[in-house]
Design an enzyme around this catalytic site. Structure first.
Site, PDB file in Angstrom:
ATOM      1  CG  HIS A  37      -0.083   0.249   2.489  1.00  0.00           C
ATOM      2  ND1 HIS A  37       0.624  -0.757   3.114  1.00  0.00           N
ATOM      3  CD2 HIS A  37       0.176   1.388   3.197  1.00  0.00           C
ATOM      4  CE1 HIS A  37       1.277  -0.250   4.154  1.00  0.00           C
ATOM      5  NE2 HIS A  37       1.027   1.048   4.224  1.00  0.00           N
ATOM      6  CG  HIS A 120       7.677   4.864   0.257  1.00  0.00           C
ATOM      7  ND1 HIS A 120       7.536   5.999   1.027  1.00  0.00           N
ATOM      8  CD2 HIS A 120       7.743   3.826   1.119  1.00  0.00           C
ATOM      9  CE1 HIS A 120       7.526   5.654   2.306  1.00  0.00           C
ATOM     10  NE2 HIS A 120       7.642   4.340   2.399  1.00  0.00           N
TER      11      HIS A 120
END
Length: 185
Positions: A37, A120
């Site tokens: 995620h 990220h």
């Protein structure tokens, strides 16, 4: 107390492509593909009542669906890397959504640290120092061409993070669809 965060779940196609990168590493502990995620706000351990209040505010957050692009890989931690991440190109819609989530968290009394947003997806965590051979292998994988498709983002999720000896498990507590036509800013 519930350890929680708000994030963007990866679609299967992106998770599978990033899984190829993980499979090539053979260093560190991979984040399970179901857990991949992008974190918008790490909330820490919060009372259930605070998360309920936050849920009410997140239901009212408006943002349009967006498409994210992966822009490469980076080891975080400087000379003592602690993780390998797939970088996501920053864009105004993503920044605006993150700002709205952070404002909602502040509104219910969650004190979030000020930090630069480096979008990220964490792929692998390193427990200690990498050997020179491991570091060379990781850098070689980072330079390899694994095509990760663009990421259509249609929802954000409030997750519970449960820590256990084999790593964290993330459970969705609520999801919030992004609405076409909603203002991005």
């Amino acid at each position: 107390m519930i350890r929680a965060f708000v994030g963007l779940p990866l679609p299967d196609a992106c998770a599978e492509a990033l899984g190829v990168v993980q499979d090539r590493l053979s260093a560190g502990r991979d984040v399970p593909r179901d857990n991949l995620h992008l974190t918008l706000a790490f909330l820490g351990a919060q009372p259930e009542s605070v998360l309920e209040d936050l849920h009410g505010l997140l239901e009212r957050v408006t943002a349009p669906p967006m498409t994210l692009r992966f822009s490469g890989y980076e080891m975080f931690g400087g000379t003592k890397p602690r993780l390998l991440a797939a970088l996501v190109a920053l864009n105004p819609a993503l920044q605006a959504l993150r700002a709205k989530v952070r404002r909602a968290a502040y509104s219910v009394g969650i004190d979030l640290p000020r930090e630069r947003f480096r979008p990220h997806v964490t792929l692998t965590r390193f427990a200690g120092l990498l050997t020179s051979g491991e570091e060379r292998r990781v850098r070689s994988v980072m330079e390899g061409a694994v095509l990760v498709p663009d990421w259509p983002v249609e929802q954000m999720v409030l997750y519970r993070s449960v820590l256990n000896p084999s790593g964290a498990r993330y459970d969705a507590l609520a999801d919030y669809p992004l609405a076409p036509g909603a203002p991005a800013f």
